[in-house]
Scaffold this active site. Structure first.
Site, PDB file in Angstrom:
ATOM      1  N   SER A  14      -0.019   5.815  -3.033  1.00 46.70           N
ATOM      2  CA  SER A  14      -1.058   6.832  -3.169  1.00 46.70           C
ATOM      3  C   SER A  14      -1.287   7.516  -1.830  1.00 46.70           C
ATOM      4  O   SER A  14      -0.955   6.976  -0.781  1.00 46.70           O
ATOM      5  CB  SER A  14      -2.360   6.184  -3.638  1.00 46.70           C
ATOM      6  OG  SER A  14      -3.438   7.089  -3.495  1.00 46.70           O
ATOM      7  N   HIS A  15      -1.896   8.717  -1.879  1.00 43.22           N
ATOM      8  CA  HIS A  15      -2.290   9.395  -0.645  1.00 43.22           C
ATOM      9  C   HIS A  15      -3.435   8.655   0.038  1.00 43.22           C
ATOM     10  O   HIS A  15      -3.690   8.854   1.212  1.00 43.22           O
ATOM     11  CB  HIS A  15      -2.743  10.826  -0.949  1.00 43.22           C
ATOM     12  CG  HIS A  15      -1.599  11.771  -1.156  1.00 43.22           C
ATOM     13  ND1 HIS A  15      -0.678  11.616  -2.153  1.00 43.22           N
ATOM     14  CD2 HIS A  15      -1.220  12.871  -0.457  1.00 43.22           C
ATOM     15  CE1 HIS A  15       0.219  12.594  -2.070  1.00 43.22           C
ATOM     16  NE2 HIS A  15      -0.098  13.365  -1.058  1.00 43.22           N
ATOM     17  N   SER A  16      -4.141   7.832  -0.723  1.00 44.75           N
ATOM     18  CA  SER A  16      -5.317   7.159  -0.198  1.00 44.75           C
ATOM     19  C   SER A  16      -5.115   5.654  -0.200  1.00 44.75           C
ATOM     20  O   SER A  16      -4.701   5.072  -1.205  1.00 44.75           O
ATOM     21  CB  SER A  16      -6.534   7.519  -1.061  1.00 44.75           C
ATOM     22  OG  SER A  16      -7.476   6.473  -1.057  1.00 44.75           O
ATOM     23  N   GLY A  48      -2.528  10.776   3.056  1.00 48.44           N
ATOM     24  CA  GLY A  48      -1.129  11.176   3.104  1.00 48.44           C
ATOM     25  C   GLY A  48      -0.270  10.016   2.640  1.00 48.44           C
ATOM     26  O   GLY A  48      -0.790   8.957   2.287  1.00 48.44           O
ATOM     27  N   ASP A  73       0.979   8.720  -7.012  1.00 49.87           N
ATOM     28  CA  ASP A  73      -0.072   9.629  -7.483  1.00 49.87           C
ATOM     29  C   ASP A  73       0.418  11.084  -7.481  1.00 49.87           C
ATOM     30  O   ASP A  73       0.925  11.549  -8.488  1.00 49.87           O
ATOM     31  CB  ASP A  73      -1.421   9.405  -6.770  1.00 49.87           C
ATOM     32  CG  ASP A  73      -1.395   9.600  -5.267  1.00 49.87           C
ATOM     33  OD1 ASP A  73      -0.320   9.912  -4.725  1.00 49.87           O
ATOM     34  OD2 ASP A  73      -2.453   9.443  -4.632  1.00 49.87           O
TER      35      ASP A  73
END
Lengths: 247, 213
Positions: A14-16, A48, A73
């Site tokens: 995920s980006h998070s 990111g 994601d």
């Protein structure tokens, strides 16, 4: 440690960092036997996707010969994951797949299938199938949607002439067929050579079971087919009638 | 005249310099149709490449080794789509350049491999207002120059010119891939930042080759 985990592991990209860890937490509760490695955010914790973090997560997940399904994601999470697969050793890349699936739903569905002993193809298929979960499935011919069970009690499992086993059960626990019981049921059914449908939903799919929205008092019509249909249906009915060990 | 490892290292240094010099321009282009981080990301990424290059105890043996270092560093340090896109472009280019010298055909193979990497990773085709719109004409121009017997430096110069023309041709396009596609029709009228940075990278390759001649 090697024996502790199912043969297919998951990597959640995920980006998070919080999103990856949260999704891993949800999936792990339903699939405690599966190694689920979150790889979210950049090295410094920012938003990111990090090649290094994903590469390390894939390495950890693929250790001991495990196969790996990667859930992602958004956009660059897919690209980063694919880049990692292009850069890792070919023998590792050969047993890793990036799923085209919704992040949380795919992780849960894939996790439950992996927990039940599914191989790479089966786990990947579960993740992909999760994409259709929220489009709403159509109950099968002859099945009825969840109805209020006040009118009747539960029926014992019985096979009819063509080997189809039918039974009904009423949801007893206060919270109904929520995530944990759905996972318990899906996992239990994975052990049998049988196809079980519950009010038209696939009984082996945690997401389809949850989507039934069966609350306390709802009646579930259970239909099983296959060599172990009677055992599977009986196990299902017992678990429901026991209220999944909840109040 | 051939291109060697020293050229590859010089290309990387010139790329780091040009993306830093054009950082604000790239930031502004990306702010208009993206999320505004392209200039920062590339400048940071190539700065990291330089420090890794400087830390090497001896120069790499092959051109591909230099490009592989760029690939892995960009993938690790550049967030957003640019990291995996350029990372894959350099990774593919490094596989095509496992040699200490490149002739004109080798230069063509490098550019074609980079295009292949961008297309594979981004799943975009020409005309979608992306890096592909710079790399596609660049590869075609490189092939044509080599077919006419141009030396490697001319092959790269042709590719760089075509990349810049391709980048400018993205201005009227409506984006259908990447972050800019969220804007739909409103993406028209702006230069694509990825196509622009691709042109800068190829221009640095050509300048390094000209300096080596």
């Amino acid at each position: 440690m090697a024996e502790r985990w199912a043969r297919v592991a998951l990597v959640l990209v995920s980006h998070s960092r919080a999103l990856a860890e949260g999704a891993a937490e949800v999936a792990a509760q339903m699939a405690p036997g599966v190694l689920i490695v979150p790889a979210g955010g950049l090295e410094d914790g920012g938003i990111g996707t990090s090649f290094d973090r994903v590469e390390a997560a894939v390495g950890e997940a693929a250790a001991d010969g495990r196969a790996v399904v990667v859930l992602t994601d958004l956009g660059s999470a897919v690209m980063t994951s694919e880049s990692v697969l292009e850069a890792v050793e070919p023998d590792v890349a050969a047993r890793v797949r990036v799923a085209d699936a919704p992040f949380v739903e795919g992780a849960v569905a894939a996790g439950v299938t992996a927990h039940g002993g599914g191989d790479l193809a089966a786990v990947l298929a579960s993740a992909h199938h999760a994409g259709g979960t929220f489009e709403g499935f159509t109950p099968g011919e002859g099945d009825r949607p969840a109805v209020d069970g006040a009118a009747g009690g539960s029926g014992a499992a019985a096979a009819d002439a063509d080997g189809v086993v039918r039974a009904s059960a009423v949801v007893r626990n206060r919270l109904g067929l929520h995530a944990r019981p759905a996972a318990v049921l899906a996992r239990a059914l994975a052990a049998y050579d049988a196809r079980v449908r519950v009010n038209g939903a696939n009984g082996a799919s945690v997401l389809e079971l949850m989507k039934l929205g069966a609350g306390q008092g709802a009646r579930l019509e259970v239909v099983g087919e296959g060599p172990q249909a009677a055992e599977a249906v009986q196990r299902f009915v017992s678990a429901v009638e026991d209220g999944f060990g909840e109040e | 005249m051939t291109l060697d490892v020293a050229w590859a290292v010089d290309w990387v240094r010139r790329t780091a310099a040009t993306v830093t010099e054009h950082r604000d321009e790239l930031v502004e282009l990306d702010r208009l149709i993206g999320d505004g981080d392209h200039g920062e990301n590339l400048a940071r990424g190539f700065a990291a490449v330089l420090s890794k290059l400087d830390a090497l105890e001896e120069p790499p043996a092959q051109i591909g080794d230099v490009l592989r270092l760029v690939a892995t560093t960009l993938m690790s340090t550049v967030g957003g789509a640019a990291g995996p896109l350029y990372g894959t472009a350099y990774l593919r280019a490094s596989k095509a350049t496992a040699t200490s010298v490149l002739d004109s055909e080798g230069a063509v193979a490098l550019v074609e491999a980079a295009l292949d990497g961008v297309v594979t990773r981004g799943k975009a085709g020409p005309g979608e207002k992306t890096m592909v719109d710079a790399w596609t004409p660049a590869a075609a121009a490189a092939v044509e120059a080599a077919d006419h017997g141009a030396p490697p430096s001319e092959v790269l110069a042709s590719a760089a010119r075509a990349a810049q023309e391709g980048a400018e041709a993205t201005i009227p396009l409506v984006a259908t891939k990447g972050r800019a596609s969220y804007l739909g029709e409103r993406s028209a009228g702006h230069l694509d930042p990825g196509a622009r940075s691709s042109a800068l990278i190829l221009a640095a390759a050509a300048e390094a080759a000209a300096a080596a001649d």
